[in-house]
Design an enzyme around this catalytic site. Structure first.
Site, PDB file in Angstrom:
ATOM      1  CG  MET A 271      24.159  57.457 134.313  1.00  0.00           C
ATOM      2  SD  MET A 271      23.052  56.027 134.516  1.00  0.00           S
ATOM      3  CE  MET A 271      22.080  56.594 135.902  1.00  0.00           C
ATOM      4  CD  GLU A 306      20.407  57.896 128.902  1.00  0.00           C
ATOM      5  OE1 GLU A 306      20.037  57.890 130.086  1.00  0.00           O
ATOM      6  OE2 GLU A 306      20.679  56.850 128.269  1.00  0.00           O
ATOM      7  CG  HIS A 309      15.965  57.243 132.050  1.00  0.00           C
ATOM      8  ND1 HIS A 309      15.133  56.219 132.446  1.00  0.00           N
ATOM      9  CD2 HIS A 309      16.996  56.649 131.394  1.00  0.00           C
ATOM     10  CE1 HIS A 309      15.651  55.051 132.047  1.00  0.00           C
ATOM     11  NE2 HIS A 309      16.775  55.289 131.398  1.00  0.00           N
TER      12      HIS A 309
HETATM   13  C1  7ML Z   1      19.502  51.950 126.344  1.00  0.00           C
HETATM   14  C2  7ML Z   1      21.880  52.259 129.032  1.00  0.00           C
HETATM   15  C3  7ML Z   1      22.602  51.494 129.982  1.00  0.00           C
HETATM   16  C4  7ML Z   1      22.887  50.160 129.737  1.00  0.00           C
HETATM   17  C5  7ML Z   1      21.516  53.704 129.345  1.00  0.00           C
HETATM   18  C6  7ML Z   1      23.047  52.122 131.268  1.00  0.00           C
HETATM   19  C7  7ML Z   1      20.540  53.873 130.481  1.00  0.00           C
HETATM   20  C8  7ML Z   1      21.910  52.484 132.182  1.00  0.00           C
HETATM   21  C9  7ML Z   1      21.237  53.805 131.867  1.00  0.00           C
HETATM   22  C10 7ML Z   1      18.808  52.596 125.365  1.00  0.00           C
HETATM   23  C11 7ML Z   1      19.332  53.736 124.799  1.00  0.00           C
HETATM   24  C12 7ML Z   1      20.547  54.202 125.255  1.00  0.00           C
HETATM   25  C13 7ML Z   1      21.225  53.535 126.232  1.00  0.00           C
HETATM   26  C14 7ML Z   1      20.724  52.397 126.793  1.00  0.00           C
HETATM   27  C15 7ML Z   1      21.474  51.645 127.825  1.00  0.00           C
HETATM   28  C16 7ML Z   1      22.483  49.568 128.560  1.00  0.00           C
HETATM   29  C17 7ML Z   1      21.783  50.297 127.606  1.00  0.00           C
HETATM   30  N1  7ML Z   1      20.235  54.024 132.903  1.00  0.00           N
HETATM   31  O1  7ML Z   1      19.909  55.118 130.385  1.00  0.00           O
HETATM   32  O2  7ML Z   1      19.526  52.931 130.425  1.00  0.00           O
HETATM   33 ZN    ZN Z   2      17.792  53.832 130.294  1.00  0.00          ZN
END
Ligand code: 7ML
Ligand code: ZN
Length: 879
Positions: A271, A306, A309
């Site tokens: 996250m 992350e 983001h």
């Molecule tokens: C995708 C994530 C979530 C849910 C992480 C939670 C996030 C929301 C969060 C790609 C790489 C790593 C994690 C995720 C992923 C499902 C997948 N904002 O950063 O998107």
């Molecule tokens: Zn993400």
């Protein structure tokens, strides 16, 4: 209707109903006394009404909170001035501009949903995306309310010496009774889903990064003290990601400190909380003895995801949750490109497409299909999907393809310049791309609103008299729930033409004057279109959808001869791989069709494999990709009715045939690829190829069991150790109880390795697997409250086709019973485990009935969560 009569149907949220917030929150001041049993949260919100004319009540979200005090501008609020309803605190006559102060109590130790503030393994952790903050305090829990946060954390010094929150650490002190406090201030306004706190006894690995403009950023990774030696890959990946975002997008980090915390108890991968990322320890911790090459790769890409983001998600955030792909699709595209630049672009692309086909294509073809930007939801947590993430990334990639890298960068620059500090929409992103480039992306908007995977049919015709080659492309998309009619999408088809001698031909069209390119992007934007290529001296072999330039299913009508040609001559690494996969797929489908077991290798497949096996120049990781058969799931996807047993038998037979046909080559590879362990890309590619060779050898020659046991015992790294372990445990009729006990004994102190122990047993295509999984539920190391553990056992079982789809329905009934239990503890994870059951339409009538029965039994459960209720209702709706 699924909800029992006594519980009202949960509301459906519609994208069209979006209204701007009536109030804004300028600042939030949190004062939190952390105690696992009873935590107190005092919140001071500075609220301001947006419109003079408005006098509606103020509705704040809040779930599971016990309200102890409520004050308005310092004065206790009389009881007749507010109301507490289900999930809502209603202020009936709020002033235009005031400070609301609430004091609430929560019980972190009882929070098994792992959303909001929870206590696990001795640590306090938060997860606020998407709607967890309302489980911490009353708030306008929506992403378009951006506020400045201050958080003062109080806790007992002894079990919780480390107290972290977003932003800058501005003050700290001691208190009575062994308590202490720390105050954090985040200068960047943010939506509450990016709030985070962590408290516990954690060690810290420190390093730093100097930004392009010369600022020093402290980098800190917080882990339990015994993991301090396992953070090197994460730290290195973080520094490379920071440098890459500066180099490729001109984006610098903006705070003086970047913190990462690893926890064993987390619903998701990670996250991006502002300045304080929280990670599933799976994506932070790695040592050669405990982490595989795949684990190392996962850490690199999730750390990058992350970090990226911070600009795509945090500095520019979402107006509402329907825009989720605005940050997720774009950030997945960015992390994929980072990994492509850092490793091998071709191998990366193959892996990305593999994932898309494994997860997103089936989703898009099933009852849970939805557009990249959904129109309605009941529970937003159910929309963190492969469609929003992976298909969303493909749509961004297509825009990148049609604009070109330089124009795409200009579009991103304008997007950041216009929207820094704002909460925006996918429309705003597209408008910035158009504004910076003067290009019209109107037609591309359909990719965000129309669900379903288009099928593109290609047909070529060569006219020797005119020396002309005509290529006709036709597209169609099958209906999806709620979208019976589909319109043509703009589909960029990157292509080349090869001469029979294997040379890419110069491409000359009738209208185009810039003749001579050897690769072109055809834009298919109607139902059917034909392109003519002139001065074509010989009948060409087309290479279409190079690099997988659009997320579609391509039907070429090719025979194996064309596939074999491209498998040896195509210079696009993706399409060369695709041609090899096509050859193997045809062999498997033919064997299933004639139920002859694929015991012999078709000549053209044999030739293509032989060529790859003898090409010592090729990158070993890429070579391993070319020699890996399509998965059972992918083969099933190509069939009208998935024949679980037939697919498994055919694929096993083909693996045996490949093993014995090339026994000497595999053995030579196995011996020659043995190198001392090293962590670079070439070495991990060698390990991958070597373990693939061992798998083929073992498939065709049982005497390799000893060699496999030897590798298991002697490996100096987890990749080789685990590859051998998995081969042994998956042997259909070997007694491996000694190996299972040995592995557990060795690794019981390492939860991430024990997850693999559970997962590999639950994935074994053996008749005794279901009984084994049943027994493992009682194993002392199994824990319902640890999502990684639940996924390892139950997620793996759901993905184990021959066992889960046992003809008697035992797999279905078993999984449904476990989901029923889990829904009481962790609805998010329970809802996700339904996925394999939701695909019932793809199986024979007998299995369909049994799968629907399992879904219906679950739907009849009392106190169904919103998460589970929504996926069950959609799964059971008749198409
Ligand atoms: C995708 C994530 C979530 C849910 C992480 C939670 C996030 C929301 C969060 C790609 C790489 C790593 C994690 C995720 C992923 C499902 C997948 N904002 O950063 O998107
Ligand atoms: Zn993400």
């Amino acid at each position: 209707m699924i909800a029992p009569a006594h519980s009202p149907a949960p509301p459906v949220i519609h994208r069209e109903d979006y209204r701007p917030p009536r109030f804004v929150i300028d600042s939030v001041d949190l004062d939190i006394h952390l105690d696992p049993e009873l935590t107190q949260v005092r919140a001071r919100l500075h609220l301001r009404r947006q419109s003079e004319a408005d006098d509606q009540p103020l509705r704040l979200c809040g779930e599971g909170l016990a309200l102890l005090e409520i004050r308005q501008d310092g004065q206790p609020l009389p009881k007749d001035q507010y109301r507490l309803e289900e999930g809502v605190l209603l202020l009936l006559h709020p002033p235009r501009d005031f400070v609301l102060e609430t004091l609430v109590q929560i019980r972190p130790i009882a929070n098994t949903a792992l959303s909001g503030l929870y206590f696990a393994n001795g640590h306090f952790i938060t997860q606020c995306e998407a709607e967890g903050f309302r489980r911490i305090t009353y708030y306008l829990d929506r992403p378009d309310v951006l506020a400045r946060f201050t958080a003062t954390l109080h806790a007992e010094q002894c079990p919780y010496p480390v107290l972290l929150a977003n932003g800058n650490r501005v003050a700290a002190g001691q208190e009575a009774d062994g308590w202490h406090w720390v105050r954090w201030e985040d200068p960047f306004p943010k939506p509450c889903y990016l709030f985070a706190l962590v408290a516990g006894d954690l060690g810290c690995v420190r390093d730093h990064f100097r930004t392009a403009s010369g600022r020093e950023v402290a980098l800190e990774i917080y882990v339990e003290a015994h993991h301090l030696d396992a953070c090197a890959q994460a730290m290195d990946a973080l520094q490379r990601a920071m440098a890459w975002d500066e180099r490729v997008y001109g984006r610098e980090y903006d705070l003086d400190r970047y913190m990462i915390v690893a926890t064993d108890t987390f619903n998701m991968g990670a996250m991006e909380n502002k300045g304080l990322n929280i990670f599933n320890s799976k994506y932070v911790l790695a040592r050669p003895e405990t982490a595989t090459d795949t684990d190392y790769q996962g850490i690199e890409s999730v750390i990058a995801h992350e970090y990226f983001h911070n600009w795509t998600g945090n500095r520019v955030t979402l107006r509402d949750w329907f825009q989720l792909s605005l940050k997720e699709g774009l950030t997945v595209f960015r992390d994929q490109e980072f990994s492509a630049d850092e490793n091998s672009r071709g191998v990366q692309r193959i892996g990305d497409v593999r994932r898309l086909r494994a997860a997103q294509f089936p989703e898009d073809a099933g009852p849970l299909a939805h557009p990249v930007r959904p129109d309605a939801y009941i529970e937003i947590n159910n929309f963190y999907t492969a469609t929003v993430y992976e298909k969303g990334a493909e749509v961004v990639r297509m825009i990148h393809t049609v604009l070109g890298a330089a124009a795409f960068r200009q579009g991103m620059d304008l997007y950041f310049a216009r929207h820094d500090g704002q909460a925006v929409t996918i429309e705003d992103f597209l408008a910035a791309m158009e504004g910076a480039t003067g290009r019209d992306l109107a037609a591309f908007r359909l990719w965000y609103s129309q669900a379903g995977t288009p099928v593109v049919h290609a047909a070529g015709r060569y006219d020797p008299a005119q020396r002309r080659y005509s290529l006709t492309l036709r597209q169609e998309t099958a209906p999806t729930p709620g979208q019976p009619e589909k319109r043509p999408l703009p589909i960029p088809v990157r292509m080349a033409l090869f001469s029979p001698a294997g040379q890419a031909m110069p491409l000359r069209g009738q209208e185009e004057d810039e003749a001579g390119d050897r690769e072109r992007i055809l834009m298919l934007d109607t139902a059917e279109q034909t392109w003519n290529f002139t001065e074509v001296g010989e009948p060409p072999i087309p290479s279409l959808l190079r690099g997988f330039s659009a997320p579609v299913r391509l039907e070429t009508g090719f025979g194996d001869a064309q596939r074999a040609f491209l498998a040896s001559h195509d210079d696009d690494p993706f399409n060369r791989w695709e041609a090899m996969q096509g050859l193997a797929l045809q062999a498997l489908l033919a064997a299933i069709d004639q139920s002859h077991g694929a015991g012999v290798l078709p000549e053209l497949l044999h030739g293509a494999l032989a060529a790859v096996l003898s090409d010592a120049q090729m990158d070993p990781a890429y070579r391993a990709e070319l020699l890996t058969l399509p998965s059972e799931d992918y083969v099933g996807e190509q069939m009208a009715v998935i024949d679980v047993e037939g697919i498994h038998c055919a694929r096993e037979a083909l693996r045996r045939a490949m093993g014995s046909a090339f026994g000497e080559q595999w053995a030579a590879d196995y011996e020659s690829l043995a190198f001392p362990y090293s962590r670079d890309g070439i070495s991990s590619g060698r390990r991958r190829l070597r373990n693939l060779a061992l798998a083929y050898l073992l498939a065709s020659d049982a005497s390799y069991l000893d060699r496999t046991r030897q590798q298991y015992q002697q490996a100096d790294n987890m990749t080789d150790h685990l590859a051998a372990f998995s081969l042994l445990v998956h042997q259909p009729d070997a007694d491996v109880s000694d190996i299972l006990a040995d592995f557990y004994q060795r690794w019981q102190q390492h939860p991430l390795v024990i997850d693999k122990w559970f997962a590999i047993q639950a994935s074994a295509p053996r008749p005794d697997t279901l009984a084994k999984v049943q027994a493992l539920l009682q194993h002392p190391a199994f824990d319902w409250r640890t999502p990684n553990r639940v996924r390892a056992l139950l997620g793996s079982l759901g993905a184990n086709a021959t066992v889960f789809h046992a003809a008697d329905g035992s797999g279905y009934a078993f999984l449904a019973a476990q989901i029923r239990h889990l829904d009481e503890l962790n609805p998010q994870i329970a809802a996700r485990l339904v996925t394999p059951l939701s695909r019932w339409q793809r199986y024979d009538a007998q299995r369909q009935g049994l799968m629907r029965q399992a879904l219906e039994d679950l739907a009849g459960k009392a106190n169904l969560s919103r998460d589970l209720g929504e996926v069950l209702e959609k799964s059971l709706k008749l198409a």
